[in-house]
Design a protein around this motif. Structure first.
Motif, PDB file in Angstrom:
ATOM      1  N   MET A 160       0.846  -1.194   0.000  1.00 45.43           N
ATOM      2  CA  MET A 160       0.000   0.000   0.000  1.00 45.43           C
ATOM      3  C   MET A 160       0.879   1.240   0.000  1.00 45.43           C
ATOM      4  O   MET A 160       1.768   1.373   0.855  1.00 45.43           O
ATOM      5  N   ARG A 161       0.678   2.120  -0.971  1.00 46.90           N
ATOM      6  CA  ARG A 161       1.421   3.371  -1.018  1.00 46.90           C
ATOM      7  C   ARG A 161       0.780   4.360  -0.059  1.00 46.90           C
ATOM      8  O   ARG A 161      -0.422   4.616  -0.128  1.00 46.90           O
ATOM      9  N   ILE A 162       1.580   4.924   0.831  1.00 47.89           N
ATOM     10  CA  ILE A 162       1.098   5.883   1.821  1.00 47.89           C
ATOM     11  C   ILE A 162       1.181   7.285   1.225  1.00 47.89           C
ATOM     12  O   ILE A 162       2.263   7.778   0.894  1.00 47.89           O
ATOM     13  N   GLU A 163       0.020   7.935   1.088  1.00 46.70           N
ATOM     14  CA  GLU A 163      -0.058   9.191   0.340  1.00 46.70           C
ATOM     15  C   GLU A 163       0.067  10.449   1.209  1.00 46.70           C
ATOM     16  O   GLU A 163      -0.347  11.523   0.785  1.00 46.70           O
ATOM     17  N   THR A 164       0.632  10.337   2.396  1.00 47.75           N
ATOM     18  CA  THR A 164       0.769  11.517   3.247  1.00 47.75           C
ATOM     19  C   THR A 164       1.717  12.540   2.615  1.00 47.75           C
ATOM     20  O   THR A 164       2.602  12.192   1.831  1.00 47.75           O
ATOM     21  N   GLN A 165       1.515  13.790   2.976  1.00 50.45           N
ATOM     22  CA  GLN A 165       2.290  14.896   2.399  1.00 50.45           C
ATOM     23  C   GLN A 165       3.736  14.856   2.884  1.00 50.45           C
ATOM     24  O   GLN A 165       4.011  14.663   4.063  1.00 50.45           O
ATOM     25  N   GLY A 166       4.673  15.053   1.945  1.00 48.61           N
ATOM     26  CA  GLY A 166       6.068  15.214   2.325  1.00 48.61           C
ATOM     27  C   GLY A 166       6.360  16.668   2.637  1.00 48.61           C
ATOM     28  O   GLY A 166       5.585  17.572   2.296  1.00 48.61           O
ATOM     29  N   ALA A 167       7.471  16.902   3.285  1.00 49.01           N
ATOM     30  CA  ALA A 167       7.855  18.272   3.641  1.00 49.01           C
ATOM     31  C   ALA A 167       8.191  19.075   2.388  1.00 49.01           C
ATOM     32  O   ALA A 167       8.801  18.550   1.453  1.00 49.01           O
ATOM     33  N   LEU A 168       7.780  20.344   2.363  1.00 48.74           N
ATOM     34  CA  LEU A 168       8.070  21.224   1.226  1.00 48.74           C
ATOM     35  C   LEU A 168       9.411  21.914   1.445  1.00 48.74           C
ATOM     36  O   LEU A 168       9.666  22.474   2.505  1.00 48.74           O
ATOM     37  N   GLN A 169      10.244  21.870   0.406  1.00 50.07           N
ATOM     38  CA  GLN A 169      11.591  22.424   0.497  1.00 50.07           C
ATOM     39  C   GLN A 169      11.740  23.552  -0.519  1.00 50.07           C
ATOM     40  O   GLN A 169      11.434  23.379  -1.705  1.00 50.07           O
ATOM     41  N   THR A 170      12.213  24.698  -0.063  1.00 52.18           N
ATOM     42  CA  THR A 170      12.376  25.851  -0.943  1.00 52.18           C
ATOM     43  C   THR A 170      13.629  25.698  -1.795  1.00 52.18           C
ATOM     44  O   THR A 170      14.705  25.390  -1.285  1.00 52.18           O
ATOM     45  N   THR A 171      13.484  25.913  -3.104  1.00 55.21           N
ATOM     46  CA  THR A 171      14.620  25.817  -4.027  1.00 55.21           C
ATOM     47  C   THR A 171      14.923  27.152  -4.703  1.00 55.21           C
ATOM     48  O   THR A 171      16.060  27.394  -5.099  1.00 55.21           O
ATOM     49  N   GLY A 172      13.904  27.979  -4.886  1.00 56.97           N
ATOM     50  CA  GLY A 172      14.101  29.248  -5.572  1.00 56.97           C
ATOM     51  C   GLY A 172      14.061  29.149  -7.074  1.00 56.97           C
ATOM     52  O   GLY A 172      14.088  30.157  -7.781  1.00 56.97           O
ATOM     53  N   ASN A 173      13.970  27.923  -7.618  1.00 50.13           N
ATOM     54  CA  ASN A 173      13.876  27.732  -9.064  1.00 50.13           C
ATOM     55  C   ASN A 173      12.452  28.026  -9.506  1.00 50.13           C
ATOM     56  O   ASN A 173      11.498  27.434  -8.989  1.00 50.13           O
ATOM     57  N   SER A 174      12.283  28.900 -10.496  1.00 53.18           N
ATOM     58  CA  SER A 174      10.942  29.346 -10.895  1.00 53.18           C
ATOM     59  C   SER A 174      10.101  28.227 -11.492  1.00 53.18           C
ATOM     60  O   SER A 174       8.866  28.307 -11.481  1.00 53.18           O
ATOM     61  N   LEU A 175      10.725  27.183 -12.028  1.00 51.96           N
ATOM     62  CA  LEU A 175       9.970  26.085 -12.624  1.00 51.96           C
ATOM     63  C   LEU A 175       9.862  24.872 -11.700  1.00 51.96           C
ATOM     64  O   LEU A 175       9.342  23.838 -12.108  1.00 51.96           O
ATOM     65  N   ASP A 176      10.356  24.994 -10.483  1.00 52.52           N
ATOM     66  CA  ASP A 176      10.112  23.959  -9.479  1.00 52.52           C
ATOM     67  C   ASP A 176       8.737  24.190  -8.888  1.00 52.52           C
ATOM     68  O   ASP A 176       8.394  25.313  -8.491  1.00 52.52           O
ATOM     69  N   MET A 177       7.919  23.144  -8.821  1.00 47.78           N
ATOM     70  CA  MET A 177       6.563  23.259  -8.287  1.00 47.78           C
ATOM     71  C   MET A 177       6.296  22.109  -7.322  1.00 47.78           C
ATOM     72  O   MET A 177       6.622  20.958  -7.614  1.00 47.78           O
ATOM     73  N   ALA A 178       5.696  22.441  -6.213  1.00 50.06           N
ATOM     74  CA  ALA A 178       5.293  21.434  -5.238  1.00 50.06           C
ATOM     75  C   ALA A 178       3.783  21.490  -5.079  1.00 50.06           C
ATOM     76  O   ALA A 178       3.183  22.569  -5.110  1.00 50.06           O
ATOM     77  N   LEU A 179       3.181  20.315  -4.920  1.00 55.42           N
ATOM     78  CA  LEU A 179       1.746  20.245  -4.666  1.00 55.42           C
ATOM     79  C   LEU A 179       1.515  20.211  -3.164  1.00 55.42           C
ATOM     80  O   LEU A 179       1.961  19.290  -2.482  1.00 55.42           O
ATOM     81  N   ASP A 180       0.824  21.217  -2.677  1.00 48.27           N
ATOM     82  CA  ASP A 180       0.483  21.293  -1.257  1.00 48.27           C
ATOM     83  C   ASP A 180      -0.931  20.729  -1.100  1.00 48.27           C
ATOM     84  O   ASP A 180      -1.909  21.469  -1.086  1.00 48.27           O
ATOM     85  N   GLY A 181      -1.015  19.404  -1.026  1.00 49.21           N
ATOM     86  CA  GLY A 181      -2.308  18.737  -0.970  1.00 49.21           C
ATOM     87  C   GLY A 181      -2.333  17.579  -1.950  1.00 49.21           C
ATOM     88  O   GLY A 181      -1.288  17.109  -2.422  1.00 49.21           O
ATOM     89  N   ASP A 182      -3.525  17.110  -2.275  1.00 43.69           N
ATOM     90  CA  ASP A 182      -3.671  15.924  -3.121  1.00 43.69           C
ATOM     91  C   ASP A 182      -3.515  16.266  -4.603  1.00 43.69           C
ATOM     92  O   ASP A 182      -3.697  17.405  -5.015  1.00 43.69           O
ATOM     93  N   GLY A 183      -3.216  15.217  -5.398  1.00 40.38           N
ATOM     94  CA  GLY A 183      -3.153  15.374  -6.837  1.00 40.38           C
ATOM     95  C   GLY A 183      -1.790  15.041  -7.409  1.00 40.38           C
ATOM     96  O   GLY A 183      -0.826  14.767  -6.673  1.00 40.38           O
ATOM     97  N   TYR A 184      -1.723  15.081  -8.747  1.00 37.57           N
ATOM     98  CA  TYR A 184      -0.498  14.710  -9.464  1.00 37.57           C
ATOM     99  C   TYR A 184      -0.331  15.597 -10.684  1.00 37.57           C
ATOM    100  O   TYR A 184      -1.302  16.016 -11.308  1.00 37.57           O
ATOM    101  N   PHE A 185       0.935  15.858 -11.041  1.00 35.27           N
ATOM    102  CA  PHE A 185       1.234  16.480 -12.318  1.00 35.27           C
ATOM    103  C   PHE A 185       1.112  15.418 -13.402  1.00 35.27           C
ATOM    104  O   PHE A 185       1.437  14.251 -13.184  1.00 35.27           O
TER     105      PHE A 185
END
Length: 262
Positions: free
Chosen positions: A79-104
Motif C-alpha cells: 500500500m502506497r502511503i499518500e501523506t504529504q512530504g515536507a516542502l523544500q524551498t529551491t528558488g527555481n521558478s519552474l520547481d513546483m510542489a503540490l500542497d495537498g492531493d493530486g499529481y502532475f
C-alpha cells in the motif's frame, strides 16, 4: 506434522523477507523528490479444518470451537502511503510542489500519460516545460524566447514577463490530476505512476479546487519516509525473521529426536 510446521515457518521467512525489501526501498528513497513510502500488508493462507465449529461431538452435543490449523502467511500486497512530504524551498521558478492531493501529468515516450508528485521541471531547447528526462508537462506550456521571469500561481496559472512588456502575459495553465483511488496507481519507476483500472480514470482540474492541492512555486515536495519509523520496522522485521528461523531449527530437532528414538 513436522513437515507442515517447516512449511509454515518458511512462509513466514518469505513474508518477512518481502517486508524487509519494502522497508529497504523506502529507506533508499528517503531523499527522492515526491516519493511516497510503501507498506507491506499480510494475510493468512488457507486453513485446514479438522473439526468444524458447531459440528456434532456426540448425538446430543456440538463442538463449541472446533479445530482449525493454519498453513502460514503471505504478503497480500503493498500500500502506497499518500501523506504529504515536507516542502523544500529551491528558488527555481519552474520547481513546483503540490500542497495537498493530486499529481502532475506528463507525456511519457510512446504517448502514454504518466503522473508524478515530483515537480522539478525545466525548459527544453524549444521552450517547452519538461521534466529532467525531457518528458513534456501536460497540457503543454511553451515559454516565449527571451522570457525574463516566470510566475506560477497557486491555481497553476503560468505567466511570463518578456522584454518590452511591463505586464506579465499568461502562457498556460498547469492542471492537476486526481483519482478516485490514488493507491491503485501503478508505479513505473523514475517517480512516475500509471493509471490502472483500480485507480480509476484521471480527473484533470484546477489546482486548489475540488480537493486538489495548491501549487507552490519555487518549492519541491520531499519524500514522506520517516527514517526512525522505518528503522523500528526494520528491527521488528528482523526479529520476526529470526523467530521463524528458530521455528525451523526447533522443528528439525524434533524430527531428529523422533528418527533417533522411535
Amino acid at each position: 506434522m513436522g513437515s507442515a510446521a517447516l512449511h509454515i515457518a518458511r512462509t513466514g521467512l518469505d513474508a518477512q523477507d518481502t517486508r524487509m525489501r519494502v522497508i529497504s526501498n523506502n529507506l533508499a528513497n528517503v531523499n527522492t523528490t515526491g516519493f511516497k513510502k510503501d507498506r507491506a500488508s499480510f494475510e493468512t493462507l488457507a486453513y485446514q479444518v479438522v473439526t468444524a465449529p458447531g459440528s456434532s461431538s456426540t448425538q446430543e452435543t456440538r463442538y463449541a470451537t472446533g479445530l482449525n490449523l493454519g498453513t502460514g502467511v503471505r504478503v497480500q500486497g503493498t500500500m502506497r502511503i499518500e501523506t504529504q512530504g515536507a516542502l523544500q524551498t529551491t528558488g527555481n521558478s519552474l520547481d513546483m510542489a503540490l500542497d495537498g492531493d493530486g499529481y502532475f501529468q506528463v507525456q511519457l515516450p510512446g504517448g502514454q500519460l504518466g503522473y508524478t508528485r515530483a515537480g522539478n521541471f525545466t525548459r527544453s531547447p524549444e521552450g517547452m516545460v519538461v521534466t529532467s528526462e525531457g518528458y513534456q508537462l501536460m497540457p503543454g506550456i511553451t515559454v516565449p524566447e527571451g522570457t525574463t521571469a516566470i510566475t506560477v500561481g497557486t491555481d497553476g496559472t503560468v505567466s511570463a514577463t518578456v522584454p518590452g512588456q511591463t505586464d506579465a502575459t499568461q502562457i498556460g495553465q498547469v492542471q492537476i490530476a486526481s483519482f478516485a483511488n490514488p493507491a491503485g496507481l501503478q508505479a513505473l519507476g523514475d517517480n512516475y505512476l500509471m493509471e490502472t483500472g483500480a485507480s480509476g480514470a484521471a480527473n484533470l482540474g484546477i489546482a486548489g479546487q475540488d480537493g486538489r492541492g495548491k501549487i507552490r512555486q519555487g518549492m519541491l515536495e520531499g519524500s514522506n519516509v520517516n527514517v526512525v519509523a522505518e528503522l523500528v520496522d526494520m528491527i521488528e522485521t528482523q526479529r520476526a525473521y529470526e523467530v521463524n528461523s528458530k521455528m525451523i531449527s526447533a522443528t528439525d530437532e524434533m524430527l531428529k529426536y523422533i528418527n533417533n528414538n522411535l
